[in-house]
Design a protein around this motif. Structure first.
Motif, mmCIF file in Angstrom:
data_model
loop_
_atom_site.group_PDB
_atom_site.id
_atom_site.type_symbol
_atom_site.label_atom_id
_atom_site.label_comp_id
_atom_site.label_asym_id
_atom_site.label_seq_id
_atom_site.Cartn_x
_atom_site.Cartn_y
_atom_site.Cartn_z
ATOM 1 N N LEU A 67 0.859 -1.185 0.000
ATOM 2 C CA LEU A 67 0.000 0.000 0.000
ATOM 3 C C LEU A 67 0.897 1.237 0.000
ATOM 4 O O LEU A 67 1.748 1.381 0.869
ATOM 5 C CB LEU A 67 -0.892 -0.011 1.246
ATOM 6 C CG LEU A 67 -1.996 1.031 1.305
ATOM 7 C CD1 LEU A 67 -3.005 0.810 0.185
ATOM 8 C CD2 LEU A 67 -2.725 0.975 2.642
ATOM 9 N N ARG A 68 0.712 2.090 -1.011
ATOM 10 C CA ARG A 68 1.579 3.274 -1.093
ATOM 11 C C ARG A 68 0.754 4.546 -0.972
ATOM 12 O O ARG A 68 0.408 5.179 -1.961
ATOM 13 C CB ARG A 68 2.369 3.261 -2.403
ATOM 14 C CG ARG A 68 3.388 2.135 -2.422
ATOM 15 C CD ARG A 68 4.413 2.287 -3.520
ATOM 16 N NE ARG A 68 5.528 1.388 -3.259
ATOM 17 C CZ ARG A 68 6.615 1.321 -3.997
ATOM 18 N NH1 ARG A 68 6.749 2.099 -5.065
ATOM 19 N NH2 ARG A 68 7.585 0.491 -3.680
ATOM 20 N N VAL A 69 0.462 4.906 0.256
ATOM 21 C CA VAL A 69 -0.400 6.072 0.476
ATOM 22 C C VAL A 69 0.127 6.998 1.550
ATOM 23 O O VAL A 69 -0.540 7.936 1.939
ATOM 24 C CB VAL A 69 -1.815 5.628 0.892
ATOM 25 C CG1 VAL A 69 -2.543 5.024 -0.274
ATOM 26 C CG2 VAL A 69 -1.749 4.654 2.045
ATOM 27 N N ASN A 74 4.127 7.628 -1.676
ATOM 28 C CA ASN A 74 2.725 8.026 -1.631
ATOM 29 C C ASN A 74 2.241 8.312 -3.047
ATOM 30 O O ASN A 74 2.552 9.345 -3.625
ATOM 31 C CB ASN A 74 2.567 9.255 -0.733
ATOM 32 C CG ASN A 74 1.110 9.576 -0.516
ATOM 33 O OD1 ASN A 74 0.238 9.033 -1.218
ATOM 34 N ND2 ASN A 74 0.827 10.437 0.435
ATOM 35 N N ASP A 75 1.478 7.384 -3.608
ATOM 36 C CA ASP A 75 1.006 7.536 -4.989
ATOM 37 C C ASP A 75 -0.454 7.943 -5.055
ATOM 38 O O ASP A 75 -1.037 7.984 -6.138
ATOM 39 C CB ASP A 75 1.208 6.205 -5.748
ATOM 40 C CG ASP A 75 2.688 5.876 -5.916
ATOM 41 O OD1 ASP A 75 3.498 6.817 -5.918
ATOM 42 O OD2 ASP A 75 3.027 4.681 -6.040
ATOM 43 N N LEU A 76 -1.044 8.257 -3.898
ATOM 44 C CA LEU A 76 -2.496 8.459 -3.829
ATOM 45 C C LEU A 76 -3.025 9.427 -4.883
ATOM 46 O O LEU A 76 -4.008 9.144 -5.557
ATOM 47 C CB LEU A 76 -2.882 8.933 -2.421
ATOM 48 C CG LEU A 76 -4.381 9.065 -2.159
ATOM 49 C CD1 LEU A 76 -5.076 7.724 -2.307
ATOM 50 C CD2 LEU A 76 -4.654 9.615 -0.764
ATOM 51 N N TYR A 84 -1.624 3.311 -14.201
ATOM 52 C CA TYR A 84 -0.670 2.285 -13.761
ATOM 53 C C TYR A 84 -0.118 2.471 -12.353
ATOM 54 O O TYR A 84 0.776 1.741 -11.950
ATOM 55 C CB TYR A 84 0.480 2.167 -14.768
ATOM 56 C CG TYR A 84 1.249 3.454 -14.990
ATOM 57 C CD1 TYR A 84 0.726 4.467 -15.789
ATOM 58 C CD2 TYR A 84 2.500 3.639 -14.408
ATOM 59 C CE1 TYR A 84 1.424 5.638 -15.989
ATOM 60 C CE2 TYR A 84 3.205 4.809 -14.624
ATOM 61 C CZ TYR A 84 2.655 5.815 -15.411
ATOM 62 O OH TYR A 84 3.348 6.981 -15.601
ATOM 63 N N HIS A 85 -0.633 3.452 -11.577
ATOM 64 C CA HIS A 85 -0.283 3.527 -10.157
ATOM 65 C C HIS A 85 -1.525 3.161 -9.337
ATOM 66 O O HIS A 85 -2.601 3.686 -9.589
ATOM 67 C CB HIS A 85 0.157 4.940 -9.762
ATOM 68 C CG HIS A 85 1.593 5.218 -10.067
ATOM 69 N ND1 HIS A 85 1.976 5.903 -11.185
ATOM 70 C CD2 HIS A 85 2.740 4.893 -9.400
ATOM 71 C CE1 HIS A 85 3.296 5.987 -11.202
ATOM 72 N NE2 HIS A 85 3.788 5.390 -10.140
ATOM 73 N N HIS A 86 -1.335 2.297 -8.370
ATOM 74 C CA HIS A 86 -2.421 1.944 -7.472
ATOM 75 C C HIS A 86 -2.060 2.339 -6.064
ATOM 76 O O HIS A 86 -0.891 2.570 -5.756
ATOM 77 C CB HIS A 86 -2.672 0.430 -7.502
ATOM 78 C CG HIS A 86 -3.008 -0.073 -8.859
ATOM 79 N ND1 HIS A 86 -4.162 0.299 -9.498
ATOM 80 C CD2 HIS A 86 -2.335 -0.882 -9.703
ATOM 81 C CE1 HIS A 86 -4.182 -0.266 -10.694
ATOM 82 N NE2 HIS A 86 -3.087 -0.986 -10.843
HETATM 83 MG MG MG Z 1 6.753 5.422 -7.301
#
Ligand code: MG
Ligand code: ATP
Length: 876
Positions: A67-69, A74-76, A84-86
């Motif tokens: 999870l990248r938030v 942080n891709d939110l 392509y970013h989740h």
């Molecule tokens: Mg990245």
């Protein structure tokens, strides 16, 4: 190829290269102060890279829920806008712990992508680290050489990259090294001819994207910034599974793969809007499909939406999805919860925790959606009011502070604020908003600021032996220490060759105590775990850390904690016996003073259920079951013994099983020798903490005794106040019934006396402006009584204005009544009169044209107010 098969193929490929395939660690991280969520496959192996833990296998591979938030990754804000970013995604990875290095990692990477999966080599690019003078690190010629060898036609396929893209670091200090990324160009041939793919690598083109990152860990960065070579070198790779699927399935967006399609179709069904027709709709559908996964997986892992920390992050993700549904798709009803079954169908096989948590996930999402939609509704009203205020003041800019407050306190999204302002030809002071936002970020950064110096090694050892299950005192040596400053306060962290101190974990607080050597005595205020290292927090550094110390745990606290920990297990067992097997632990806190146990269950526990649970646990206490503890067995073995699995176990962990009678649990905590030691367990509260999650708090032993004695003392005091020797309940009931009949008589008397007072006032009525004006004081405690009188006067007489002041309990009340005919014919309004005179009693009020009231703090002003009312009528 279906996603499911692709994942399997990855596992089989690395298995054939001698890798053990291990499960994903939980996405929600427990016991790591530096990380809320798993954001890369390597997280669960951090302590291996740091040298705190020996690996079970030297080669492993897996698929990790990430999870990248928040924090470093942080891709939110990208999610939904790109393809392509989740927030939540699966990262496929292979690792070598001091085993193979660059050659194999590169060889196998290309073998899998080109030979096994058939991606044409001329669509692939590899990057290598260009080197850094500042860090004294040369260009990664080694990696270059291997790429050159492994590509059939390497010309133009290998690109140099800077520190930003091609040097990986675990944190400000610690393991790091150069990396090589693999990028893939999925554009149509026509476009490929126009611009070569290599010119688009790392340029944010949606169809020339990074899919795999191979990290070669070979350095350690010290706190002064200097890099030193690591004794053994590791490989850490991560490949985005959804991106790989897109490439292999010949799609141009992750959302077009079978991973997302069924959820997107369901959203289309619910909204009646088709995907692919309108960019605004598409963005919202992508956001919702993505966030549904992030939120569902978090809940399945035990992290519920809440108001702080990780819970708040999850709440904000869900709110973002609701908002996109509301703004872009026009949905004003909860609907995301309807998507859970489809998600479970798609991913429940690989991730059984999702299947298991289905009902709870659905309920929690529904509840969160409902609450947030209300906030949105309320926020819209607030904004409307602010806009009308601005219009009155002939202004067209909303202050950043107000918008920030709406965002921060009420969760009202700032882009929605902007949108609404724009529709009204207004705008937001965006820079003011950003200043507020920055201030808040700075505040939270300061709150969390921790500075740690490098570890000073006193003595080389292999980790720490924990002796605290058998002993509470031991002879120990300090192996390393460091000085740490948290929020400006300095303390010292000590690591020892062995220790009887239990480090905080599994809900049980860390031990406290002292270490002594000669005359020197140092207090240990807490014991914590960081990357599997047991760290003792000491008030200061011992004068000579190389000495032998006697480490003594505070035994009383330890015993009280053990009572509560064992009691927690008994309560867990009793809950399942009384309520059913759906009860699962959702969290716990075990301190010396009390215990807290959170569990899944959907309704309030009845009095009978609580008594039954209490009865059961106390029977188990009196049966005095000896604790049976089995250590060092595999997770599978433990489960076969009937142990209840908790979340948080990682690959490679051997587990410990704790048995008291029929209660069998996986647990690393410290417990009583036999349940009799607990003495007594008393539940002190039960309540809901989220949809489907309840919390029990309980006390044991002397704390339970204190609790019970306190209750008995209160009862004794009540009995003595009642002068009752018999049944207290009967006495109180008698008292209550007496009280209510007394109240009734008083009301009757009051009504009579008020009628008399009113008659006196009516007799003194005067005519002002052709209106019969009645005014004066009436003393009563009951505001209702005053209103009753006013209604009586209203219904029995025309052409009358009644103004009454009364004082009760140091407060002033005023009532104004105006006959209906005056309201109609002469346009009189009681509210206007009240507004005119309320300031005299230091208060305010309102009402309707025929009846208004005001309350205030200044009874001395009543006479003035009455006088003013008379003047008001005179002047109409
Ligand atoms: Mg990245
Ligand atoms: P990008 O530059 O595309 O954001 P990254 O440099 O952040 O990628 P890494 O941290 O190296 O990526 O992660 C390894 C792999 O995980 C990437 O190559 C990519 O395939 C995948 N990945 C990274 N972030 C995401 C995300 N937000 N959603 C889906 N996959 C991702």
């Amino acid at each position: 190829m279906k996603a499911q098969e692709l994942r399997q193929l990855f596992f089989e490929f690395f298995s054939s290269k001698g890798h053990a395939i291990v499960p994903s660690a939980p996405m929600v991280v427990k016991n790591d102060p530096t990380l809320m969520f798993t954001n890369a496959g390597m997280n669960q192996f951090k302590d291996i890279f740091l040298g705190n833990h020996q690996p079970v296998h030297k080669r492993v591979a897996n698929s990790q829920k990430c999870l990248r938030v928040s924090g470093k990754h942080n891709d939110l804000e990208e999610v939904g806008h790109d393809t392509y970013h989740h927030t939540m995604f699966e990262m496929l990875g292979n690792w070598s712990f001091g085993d193979y290095f660059k050659k194999e990692a590169i060889e196998w990477g290309l073998e899998l992508l080109v030979k096994r999966l058939g991606i044409p080599e001329d669509r692939l690019y590899a990057t290598i680290f260009e080197g850094s003078k500042e860090d004294n690190v040369p260009r990664d010629d080694e990696a270059f050489g291997f790429w050159e060898k492994c590509f059939k036609n390497p010309e133009g396929r290998i690109i140099e990259g800077s520190k930003k893209d091609n040097f990986w670091e675990m944190g400000e200090t610690g393991p790091c090294g150069p990396c090589s990324e693999i990028h893939v160009d999925i554009r149509d041939d026509e476009e490929r001819e126009k611009i070569p793919g290599k010119d688009l690598v790392n340029k944010g083109h949606p169809h020339v994207i990074e899919i795999w990152n191979l990290v070669f860990i070979q350095y350690n960065r010290k706190s002064d910034g200097v890099l030193e070579q690591l004794p053994s070198q590791h490989v850490d790779t991560g490949m985005g599974f959804e991106r790989l699927c897109m490439v292999i399935q010949g799609k141009k967006s992750n959302y077009e793969t079978d991973i997302f399609q069924s959820v997107i179709k369901e959203i289309s069904m619910i909204t009646g809007k088709q995907y692919g027709l309108n960019e605004k709709w598409d963005i919202a559908m992508r956001v919702i499909a993505d966030h549904l996964r992030a939120v569902s997986f978090s809940i399945a892992d035990g992290q519920l939406p809440s108001n702080n920390k990780a819970g708040y992050v999850i709440r904000r993700i869900l709110r973002r999805a609701v908002r996109y549904g509301y703004n872009n798709l026009g949905i004003e009803e909860p609907f995301i919860y309807h998507l859970v079954p489809v998600l479970v169908n798609t991913m429940g096989t690989q991730y059984p925790e999702l299947q298991k948590g289905k009902e709870q996930i659905t309920k929690i999402i529904f509840e969160e959606e409902t609450a947030f939609l209300k906030t949105l509704g309320k926020g819209l009203k607030m904004i409307e009011k602010m806009i009308s205020d601005l219009k009155k003041e002939k202004k067209n800019v909303l202050s950043g502070k107000i918008a920030f407050e709406m965002y921060d306190t009420f969760g009202f999204p700032v882009d929605l604020t902007q949108l609404i302002l724009k529709e009204n030809d207004m705008h937001l002071d965006l820079s003011g908003f950003e200043v507020e936002m920055k201030n808040q970020k700075n505040r939270s950064r300061e709150d969390a600021s921790t500075e740690a110096a490098d570890w000073i090694v006193v003595m080389e050892t292999e980790g720490t032996e924990f002796t605290g299950y058998e002993k509470t005192e031991d002879e120990v040596r300090i192996t390393k220490y460091r000085i740490v400053k948290i929020k400006g306060k300095e303390s010292c962290q000590l690591v020892m060759n062995k220790t009887p101190f239990y480090a905080e974990s599994g809900g049980q607080v860390g031990d406290t105590g002292i270490i002594t050597s000669g005359n020197e005595k140092i207090e240990i205020t807490d014991t914590v775990k960081e990357n599997n290292l047991i760290i003792h927090i000491a008030k200061k550094l011992p004068s000579d850390p190389s000495k032998v110390f006697r480490a003594s745990v505070d035994i009383e606290k330890r015993q009280m904690t053990a009572n509560n920990h064992t009691a927690t297990h008994l309560i867990h067992f009793a809950l399942r016996s009384v309520l059913g097997n759906h009860v699962e632990q959702k969290g716990s806190l075990v301190t010396p003073d009390r215990l807290r146990f959170d569990f899944s269950h959907f309704s309030k526990l009845s009095r009978e259920e609580l008594s039954r649970i209490e009865e059961l646990v106390n029977i188990m206490v009196r049966e005095d079951h000896n604790g049976k503890i089995v250590t060092g067995i595999s997770l599978e073995k433990a489960k076969s013994m009937g142990a209840m699995a908790l979340f948080g176990e990682k690959y490679g962990d051997t587990v410990r099983v704790v048995e008291f009678g029929k209660s069998v649990e996986l647990c690393g905590g410290t417990h009583v020798e036999s349940t009799g030691r607990i003495g007594i367990i008393k539940i002190v509260s039960e309540g809901a903490i989220a949809a489907g999650v309840r919390r029990i708090e309980a006390v044991t032993a002397s704390k339970a005794e204190e609790y019970i004695n306190e209750k008995i003392k209160t009862l004794d005091e009540v009995a003595s106040l009642l002068k009752s020797s018999g049944n207290i309940t009967d006495s109180v009931e008698k008292l209550l019934s007496e009280n209510s009949s007394l109240k009734k008589s008083i009301e009757k008397f009051q009504a009579q006396s008020v009628t008399i007072m009113l008659k006196e006032l009516v007799d003194k009525a005067i005519m002002i402006n052709d209106i019969r004006y009645i005014s004066g004081h009436i003393e009563t405690e009951s505001a209702d009584l005053l209103k009753n009188i006013a209604y009586q006067v209203r219904s029995s007489s025309e052409n009358t204005v009644l103004v009454i002041g009364s004082e009760s309990g140091g407060k002033a009340n005023i009532l104004v009544m105006i006959s209906d005919n005056l309201v109609k014919e002469r346009n009189l309004n009681a509210v206007a009169v009240i507004k005119e005179i309320a300031s005299d009693i230091n208060g305010g009020g309102g009402g309707q044209p025929f009846l208004a009231t005001a309350g205030g703090k200044n009874p001395a002003g009543i006479d003035n107010a009455l006088k003013k009312a008379g003047e008001y009528i005179r002047n109409i």
